[in-house]
Design a protein around this motif. Structure first.
Motif, PDB file in Angstrom:
ATOM      1  N   VAL A  46       0.793  -1.228   0.295  1.00  0.00           N
ATOM      2  CA  VAL A  46      -0.065  -0.163   0.023  1.00  0.00           C
ATOM      3  C   VAL A  46       0.590   1.194   0.197  1.00  0.00           C
ATOM      4  CG1 VAL A  46      -1.536   1.215   1.314  1.00  0.00           C
ATOM      5  CG2 VAL A  46      -1.870  -1.082   1.284  1.00  0.00           C
ATOM      6  N   LEU A  47       1.929   1.331   0.597  1.00  0.00           N
ATOM      7  CA  LEU A  47       2.772   2.426   0.819  1.00  0.00           C
ATOM      8  C   LEU A  47       3.516   2.733  -0.444  1.00  0.00           C
ATOM      9  CD1 LEU A  47       4.717   1.734   4.234  1.00  0.00           C
ATOM     10  CD2 LEU A  47       2.901   3.624   3.747  1.00  0.00           C
ATOM     11  N   ILE A  48       4.131   1.791  -1.390  1.00  0.00           N
ATOM     12  CA  ILE A  48       4.568   2.162  -2.659  1.00  0.00           C
ATOM     13  C   ILE A  48       3.640   2.871  -3.424  1.00  0.00           C
ATOM     14  CG2 ILE A  48       5.721   0.891  -4.595  1.00  0.00           C
ATOM     15  CD1 ILE A  48       6.727  -1.280  -2.853  1.00  0.00           C
ATOM     16  N   PRO A  49       2.434   2.562  -3.976  1.00  0.00           N
ATOM     17  CA  PRO A  49       1.725   3.325  -4.764  1.00  0.00           C
ATOM     18  C   PRO A  49       1.411   4.753  -4.331  1.00  0.00           C
ATOM     19  CG  PRO A  49       0.415   1.379  -4.246  1.00  0.00           C
ATOM     20  CD  PRO A  49       1.881   1.199  -3.518  1.00  0.00           C
ATOM     21  N   THR A  50       0.893   4.706  -3.011  1.00  0.00           N
ATOM     22  CA  THR A  50       0.595   6.192  -2.401  1.00  0.00           C
ATOM     23  C   THR A  50       1.910   6.983  -2.447  1.00  0.00           C
ATOM     24  OG1 THR A  50       0.846   5.095  -0.243  1.00  0.00           O
ATOM     25  CG2 THR A  50      -1.319   5.220  -1.005  1.00  0.00           C
ATOM     26  N   GLY A  51       3.118   6.474  -2.045  1.00  0.00           N
ATOM     27  CA  GLY A  51       4.142   7.228  -1.990  1.00  0.00           C
ATOM     28  C   GLY A  51       4.718   7.727  -3.281  1.00  0.00           C
ATOM     29  N   ILE A  52       4.571   7.145  -4.350  1.00  0.00           N
ATOM     30  CA  ILE A  52       4.631   7.305  -5.712  1.00  0.00           C
ATOM     31  C   ILE A  52       3.761   8.373  -6.150  1.00  0.00           C
ATOM     32  CG2 ILE A  52       4.727   6.584  -8.232  1.00  0.00           C
ATOM     33  CD1 ILE A  52       5.983   3.697  -7.035  1.00  0.00           C
ATOM     34  N   TYR A  53       2.501   8.363  -5.784  1.00  0.00           N
ATOM     35  CA  TYR A  53       1.579   9.198  -6.320  1.00  0.00           C
ATOM     36  C   TYR A  53       1.594  10.659  -5.501  1.00  0.00           C
ATOM     37  CZ  TYR A  53      -2.576  12.036  -6.241  1.00  0.00           C
ATOM     38  OH  TYR A  53      -3.563  12.833  -6.299  1.00  0.00           O
TER      39      TYR A  53
END
Length: 74
Positions: A46-53
């Protein structure tokens, strides 16, 4: 939308940190079952896509608020 992404990222990062801390604490106390080492993966996914966004969102913003301070003079 941006506030929701930040909220999700903030609380997921807290959960991730607590899980990683529990893994290290458990390693110091006893031998853990193998599945326990995989517990940090779901929050990490979950952290990877939200952080990239959140990283790329300012670059795609079309608002005038994104301009540097020197260009805001009227």
């Amino acid at each position: 939308m941006n506030q929701v992404i930040r909220f999700i990222h903030r609380w997921t990062s807290l959960l991730f940190s607590l899980i990683v801390a529990s893994v290290f604490a458990g390693m110091a106390i006893t031998t853990l079952p193998e599945w326990y080492y995989y517990l940090p993966l779901p929050p990490l996914f979950v952290l990877i896509p939200t952080g990239i966004y959140m990283f790329f969102a300012p670059y795609f913003s079309s608002r005038q608020d994104a301009l540097p301070a020197t260009e805001r003079r009227a």
